[in-house]
Motif scaffolding. Structure first.
Motif, PDB file in Angstrom:
ATOM      1  N   THR A  14      33.555 -45.632   4.857  1.00  0.00           N
ATOM      2  CA  THR A  14      33.493 -44.323   5.522  1.00  0.00           C
ATOM      3  C   THR A  14      34.852 -43.642   5.492  1.00  0.00           C
ATOM      4  O   THR A  14      34.949 -42.433   5.193  1.00  0.00           O
ATOM      5  CB  THR A  14      33.022 -44.499   6.977  1.00  0.00           C
ATOM      6  N   ALA A  64      33.000 -34.803   7.754  1.00  0.00           N
ATOM      7  CA  ALA A  64      33.478 -34.075   6.584  1.00  0.00           C
ATOM      8  C   ALA A  64      33.233 -32.579   6.727  1.00  0.00           C
ATOM      9  O   ALA A  64      34.052 -31.756   6.289  1.00  0.00           O
ATOM     10  CB  ALA A  64      32.794 -34.597   5.316  1.00  0.00           C
ATOM     11  N   LEU A  93      29.537 -39.278   7.821  1.00  0.00           N
ATOM     12  CA  LEU A  93      30.063 -38.609   6.624  1.00  0.00           C
ATOM     13  C   LEU A  93      29.756 -37.119   6.666  1.00  0.00           C
ATOM     14  O   LEU A  93      30.635 -36.282   6.438  1.00  0.00           O
ATOM     15  CB  LEU A  93      29.456 -39.233   5.360  1.00  0.00           C
ATOM     16  N   LEU A 138      35.638 -40.141   3.506  1.00  0.00           N
ATOM     17  CA  LEU A 138      36.139 -38.969   4.227  1.00  0.00           C
ATOM     18  C   LEU A 138      37.479 -38.502   3.668  1.00  0.00           C
ATOM     19  O   LEU A 138      37.745 -37.298   3.608  1.00  0.00           O
ATOM     20  CB  LEU A 138      36.257 -39.283   5.722  1.00  0.00           C
ATOM     21  N   LEU A 168      28.680 -36.700  -1.044  1.00  0.00           N
ATOM     22  CA  LEU A 168      28.678 -37.655   0.060  1.00  0.00           C
ATOM     23  C   LEU A 168      27.344 -38.388   0.153  1.00  0.00           C
ATOM     24  O   LEU A 168      27.300 -39.590   0.451  1.00  0.00           O
ATOM     25  CB  LEU A 168      28.978 -36.936   1.379  1.00  0.00           C
TER      26      LEU A 168
END
Length: 244
Positions: A232, A26, A22, A236, A145
């Motif tokens: 996930t 990201a 993540l 994202l 996140l």
């Protein structure tokens, strides 16, 4: 007999990789994420024999793995400090939850809920380090996140207990169902993400239904790896379309 070199908790691999993914994906992958992951992986592999040594005091069995993984950890950590000294400032944040894990290992209470939740927080913190490695400054997204990681894996901890060690405990089942019923609400109100709402809805269905089917441990594990991948992807998607 389980290997002293390889952790036996398969679910921990998702907790190890998902928060890192993540933060890294990201933020935008950079070369520094490669040595950072080596360090992160070696830290996890070292923690397994270390905590078992704390628990059993069996240095003959766990001394070798601690030495091997400790050397990899030291070398990779030193390399990271050379490449990006600023990343070292994150280290103190990992200490409190790790000390909780140490305490529970010493008491032989590694399956306690508090110990699991401390591990959830500890693993989730790598989001910030991976974010910092990419030199991103929008910390609101990193914080979101991290929160998503903690929310997801807290639910996973509760659910897995209802199908393995606490599968005959109605209190754990109720706690898991109620918690998962709140996840789609939070996904919609706090994150405003249809992807997260859909995934959270499926996690609620799984929390309600699967414990009633008495699934095999292997089935539970395989399904949770798939769920981790779905989560996930949804997180994202949110990070890309709803930056802080």
């Amino acid at each position: 007999m389980k290997s002293a070199y390889m952790p036996g908790q398969h679910g921990a691999w998702a907790m190890l990789t998902v928060p890192f993914a993540l933060g890294a994906f990201a933020a935008g992958p950079v070369w520094l994420h490669a040595p950072l992951f080596v360090f992160w992986l070696s830290a996890y592999l070292f923690s397994h024999p270390f905590l078992q040594w704390i628990k059993t005091k069996n240095v003959r069995r766990y001394g070798g793995p601690m030495l091997v993984y400790g050397l990899v950890l030291a070398v990779s950590g030193a390399a990271l400090v050379v490449f990006e000294p600023g990343l070292a400032r994150w280290a103190p944040l990992f200490l409190p939850p790790f000390l909780v894990n140490v305490r529970h290992a010493r008491l032989n209470r590694e399956r306690a809920l508090a110990n699991d939740l401390a591990a959830v927080v500890l693993f989730g913190l790598i989001v910030f380090v991976a974010w910092d490695a990419a030199d991103r400054k929008d910390w609101g997204t990193a914080g979101a996140l991290f929160a998503l990681s903690v929310l997801y894996f807290t639910g996973t901890v509760l659910y897995v207990k209802t199908v393995i060690r606490e599968k005959h405990n109605p209190r754990y089942y109720a706690a898991s169902v109620i918690y998962h019923a709140l996840l789609p609400v939070m996904a919609g109100l706090l994150f405003r993400s249809w992807a997260l709402v859909v995934v959270s809805g499926w996690l609620l269905v799984r929390a309600v239904w699967l414990p009633r089917t008495d699934p095999k441990v292997r089935t539970v594990g395989m399904l949770e790896f798939a769920n981790a991948a779905l989560f996930t992807a949804a997180a994202l998607v949110w990070a890309v379309w709803h930056p802080a």
